[in-house]
Motif scaffolding. Structure first.
Motif, PDB file in Angstrom:
ATOM      1  N   ILE A 112       0.851  -1.200   0.000  1.00  0.00           N
ATOM      2  CA  ILE A 112       0.000   0.000   0.000  1.00  0.00           C
ATOM      3  C   ILE A 112       0.887   1.250   0.000  1.00  0.00           C
ATOM      4  O   ILE A 112       0.656   2.202  -0.754  1.00  0.00           O
ATOM      5  N   GLU A 113       1.918   1.190   0.857  1.00  0.00           N
ATOM      6  CA  GLU A 113       2.837   2.336   0.912  1.00  0.00           C
ATOM      7  C   GLU A 113       3.435   2.609  -0.462  1.00  0.00           C
ATOM      8  O   GLU A 113       3.556   3.744  -0.897  1.00  0.00           O
ATOM      9  N   PHE A 114       3.800   1.531  -1.137  1.00  0.00           N
ATOM     10  CA  PHE A 114       4.398   1.700  -2.459  1.00  0.00           C
ATOM     11  C   PHE A 114       3.419   2.426  -3.398  1.00  0.00           C
ATOM     12  O   PHE A 114       3.787   3.347  -4.119  1.00  0.00           O
ATOM     13  N   HIS A 144       4.147  12.130 -14.771  1.00  0.00           N
ATOM     14  CA  HIS A 144       4.957  13.071 -15.535  1.00  0.00           C
ATOM     15  C   HIS A 144       5.252  12.494 -16.935  1.00  0.00           C
ATOM     16  O   HIS A 144       5.110  13.168 -17.958  1.00  0.00           O
ATOM     17  N   ARG A 145       5.617  11.223 -16.950  1.00  0.00           N
ATOM     18  CA  ARG A 145       5.951  10.606 -18.253  1.00  0.00           C
ATOM     19  C   ARG A 145       4.703  10.456 -19.148  1.00  0.00           C
ATOM     20  O   ARG A 145       4.777  10.649 -20.347  1.00  0.00           O
ATOM     21  N   ILE A 186       3.669   3.093 -19.606  1.00  0.00           N
ATOM     22  CA  ILE A 186       4.639   3.831 -18.795  1.00  0.00           C
ATOM     23  C   ILE A 186       4.808   3.156 -17.434  1.00  0.00           C
ATOM     24  O   ILE A 186       5.922   2.939 -16.962  1.00  0.00           O
ATOM     25  N   PHE A 187       3.677   2.800 -16.825  1.00  0.00           N
ATOM     26  CA  PHE A 187       3.733   2.188 -15.491  1.00  0.00           C
ATOM     27  C   PHE A 187       4.531   0.887 -15.556  1.00  0.00           C
ATOM     28  O   PHE A 187       5.399   0.610 -14.726  1.00  0.00           O
ATOM     29  N   ASN A 188       4.245   0.102 -16.585  1.00  0.00           N
ATOM     30  CA  ASN A 188       4.946  -1.165 -16.753  1.00  0.00           C
ATOM     31  C   ASN A 188       6.445  -0.934 -16.905  1.00  0.00           C
ATOM     32  O   ASN A 188       7.259  -1.622 -16.299  1.00  0.00           O
ATOM     33  N   PHE A 245       6.562  10.093  -5.020  1.00  0.00           N
ATOM     34  CA  PHE A 245       7.677  10.329  -5.929  1.00  0.00           C
ATOM     35  C   PHE A 245       7.565   9.395  -7.148  1.00  0.00           C
ATOM     36  O   PHE A 245       7.597   9.829  -8.297  1.00  0.00           O
ATOM     37  N   PHE A 246       7.372   8.104  -6.859  1.00  0.00           N
ATOM     38  CA  PHE A 246       7.296   7.132  -7.953  1.00  0.00           C
ATOM     39  C   PHE A 246       6.103   7.415  -8.873  1.00  0.00           C
ATOM     40  O   PHE A 246       6.220   7.452 -10.093  1.00  0.00           O
ATOM     41  N   MET A 247       4.939   7.643  -8.249  1.00  0.00           N
ATOM     42  CA  MET A 247       3.730   7.807  -9.058  1.00  0.00           C
ATOM     43  C   MET A 247       3.764   9.126  -9.849  1.00  0.00           C
ATOM     44  O   MET A 247       3.283   9.174 -10.981  1.00  0.00           O
TER      45      MET A 247
END
Ligand code: PEP
Ligand code: MG
Length: 580
Positions: free
Chosen positions: A82-84, A96-97, A108-110, A89-91
């Motif tokens: 859940i934290e992830f 952004h991409r 992009i997520f993959n 920052f990651f999301m």
């Protein structure tokens, strides 16, 4: 026809279809890599955020159950996941991409997650290596949620779905695409996917071992759900032969409609209650249109499936009131959640033996909050006085007493605050666990009725997994131990003046009709597609003769002898009713 390429499996849902194959590979999400148009970017970003939200919700539910079941220490992985998903920052890097590169979110997520996967799998640290699976699970979850709608709508209509295995969810979702048939490598006659395809009246063959290696999307096949075969690239003569068979089946269905309003009674006027099993709402119309019958088993698991979690008390009250209204004046037997086993689970961790694990009433008694909501909803819907409650997977007196004490607390509360409900509402139990069948005489004193769940009763009695195609030959409805058990349960019920119904799939087997008429059970609750056929057969049988025949076969000690005697006895009736 000899030249045709034929594959054989276990026939689980009758009917014949001719059409093209769609090879369905689960969890193999095709990643959307589209370039986005400028006006799609905002929606794509919102869809991505929504998929994160849905994934967090799913994981939170799992985490909560996990905390309760196995404690905090063992549940930390869910917190980490859940934290992830909440990692800004990651999301924001993904978002952004999406916006800069104007590419679909899944792509992009993959890509971003794959970088992590690569780093983890290359790590020498075994702890970090193990995190690889956790990250992969997150990836699949988010991508699945991102493609939620698209997964099914991508599949065309009028196709025959071929898959390694189908969950009840797959089966229901595909049915919305007017599926012509199902064929799977795995599965057995009473797996839930089989029951649902029967209920949907979609031909299905399971346990085909490696059909997914022999067929590809676009192959032209015939599926015969009555004989359990698939024919690839059939010849013109074969197609002709099957078209005639389809025609004959349709004529037969028409003929069966003629007896729909006649009583379900034997030639010597012993009447049986014939009702239908309902797995989800679409089937209710079938009953109204062709059945004119009550509902002997209303499986409530579909509500869980449709909601993606437990539905609220209000939502359930709406559902139960609806079915009670449309079935009235006939009755509807609502079974409390029987999740677990091969069905849906409100948490993710694997059990080594799910059929012997956290399932049915066990979950309900552990999760009283969920159970109470369902019971309150059922009682609140009982104004028509045509609802009965059925508890699944009862294995001891203690369980039924506990369930009844919870009911009592709810009703005391209703009485205090003036909530109306049916004060005569009957409660019964499924007899589907061997310990319950052995204790049937004592259990009969605790409840108003029994409903025999042969699907589970047989698997637990014979120690044969109901969905395992490797041992489907050992799953024997006519095993002498099964027949003796059915007799004991029926006698225990009747000597305690309660009724006994049979709602497992065995009730829908035309060959078994003489057994149930002979034993004198009170009700048979069958798959809607089998309803007319079973009625027609019962109307041909004689109760007294059936009882004598039953006594004879109950003395036999092998399944082979029993089956052969049954087939001989029933041949004439099955021919007359077009079942052979
Ligand atoms: C049974 O076990 O026979 C039954 C009717 O319940 P289910 O198939 O839903 O487990
Ligand atoms: Mg069962």
């Amino acid at each position: 026809m000899d030249k045709d390429t034929t594959f054989k499996g276990v026939p689980v849902s009758p009917g014949i279809s001719i059409g093209k194959v769609y090879l369905y590979v689960r969890n193999n999400f095709e990643i959307d890599s589209r370039d986005l148009l400028p006006d799609e970017i905002e929606k794509e970003t919102a869809d991505f955020q929504k998929s994160l939200e849905l994934s967090i919700n799913e994981l939170s539910k799992i985490r909560n159950y996990s905390y309760e079941k196995i404690g905090e220490a063992n549940s930390l992985i869910f917190d980490a996941q859940i934290e992830f998903l909440k990692d800004k920052f990651f999301m924001s890097q993904v978002i952004h991409r999406i916006q800069n590169e104007k590419r679909a979110a899944g792509y992009i997520f993959n890509e971003e997650i794959s970088k992590l996967e690569d780093a983890l799998s290359a790590s020498k640290d075994s702890y970090l290596k193990d995190r690889f699976e956790d990250i992969k699970d997150i990836k699949n979850r988010v991508i699945r949620n991102l493609k939620r709608e698209k997964l099914v709508s991508k599949i065309g209509e009028n196709l025959i779905i071929v898959s390694h295995e189908l969950t009840p969810a797959d089966t229901i979702l595909f049915s919305k695409r007017k599926v012509l048939g199902y064929a799977t490598d795995k599965g057995g006659n009473t797996s839930h996917a089989a029951i649902i395809s029967r209920a949907l009246r979609i031909p299905a063959v399971v346990g085909m071992k490696d059909i997914t290696r022999s067929l590809v999307t676009g192959d032209f096949v015939i599926i015969d759900g009555s004989s359990g075969i698939i024919i690839k690239d059939p010849s013109v003569e074969t197609i002709d032969f099957y078209k005639k068979k389809i025609q004959k089946l349709l004529e037969n269905e028409e003929r069966l409609k003629e007896i729909i309003d006649l009583p379900c009674e034997t030639t010597d006027k012993k009447e049986f209650e014939l009702s239908a099993n309902i797995d989800f709402d679409e089937e209710i119309d079938f009953i109204i249109n062709t059945g004119h019958c009550g509902v002997g088993l209303y499986r409530t698991e579909h509500l869980f499936l449709e909601e993606g979690g437990f539905p609220s008390e209000e939502k359930q009250t709406e559902e139960y009131t609806h079915i009670s209204d449309v079935i009235y004046p006939k009755s509807v037997t609502i079974r409390t959640y029987d999740i677990g086993g091969d069905k849906l689970l409100p948490r993710s961790e694997k059990e080594d033996n799910p059929f012997l694990g956290w399932r049915g009433i066990r979950i309900c008694l552990d999760r009283e909050d969920i159970f109470r909501e369902q019971l309150r909803a059922i009682y609140r819907s009982s104004q028509n006085k045509n609802i009965r409650i059925l508890f699944p997977m009862i294995s001891s007196i203690a369980e039924i007493r506990k369930a009844k004490s919870i009911v009592k607390e709810i009703l005391d509360d209703f009485d205090r605050n003036g909530t109306e409900y049916d004060k005569e509402l009957k409660t019964g139990i499924m007899i589907e666990v061997p310990s319950a069948s052995i204790m049937a005489d004592a259990l009969a004193k605790e409840v108003d009725f029994f409903s025999i769940g042969t699907n589970d009763l047989i698997q637990y009695l014979l120690a044969v997994d109901r969905g395992n195609s490797l041992i489907s030959g050992l799953y024997q409805e006519f095993h002498p131990a099964v027949l003796r058990t059915l007799k004991n349960i029926t006698e225990a019920a009747h000597s305690n003046n309660i009724t006994v119904s049979v709602c497992g799939e065995m009730a829908s087997n035309p060959l078994a009709a003489v057994i149930f008429t002979g034993l004198g059970v009170d009700e048979l609750s069958v798959s809607p597609s089998r309803f007319p056929e079973i009625k027609q057969i019962i109307r041909k049988l004689n109760h007294k003769e059936s009882s004598e025949f039953c006594n004879e076969i109950l003395c036999l000690t092998t399944e082979e002898e029993i089956r052969s005697r049954l087939e001989n006895y029933m041949e004439k009736y099955l021919r007359e009713t077009g079942s052979l």
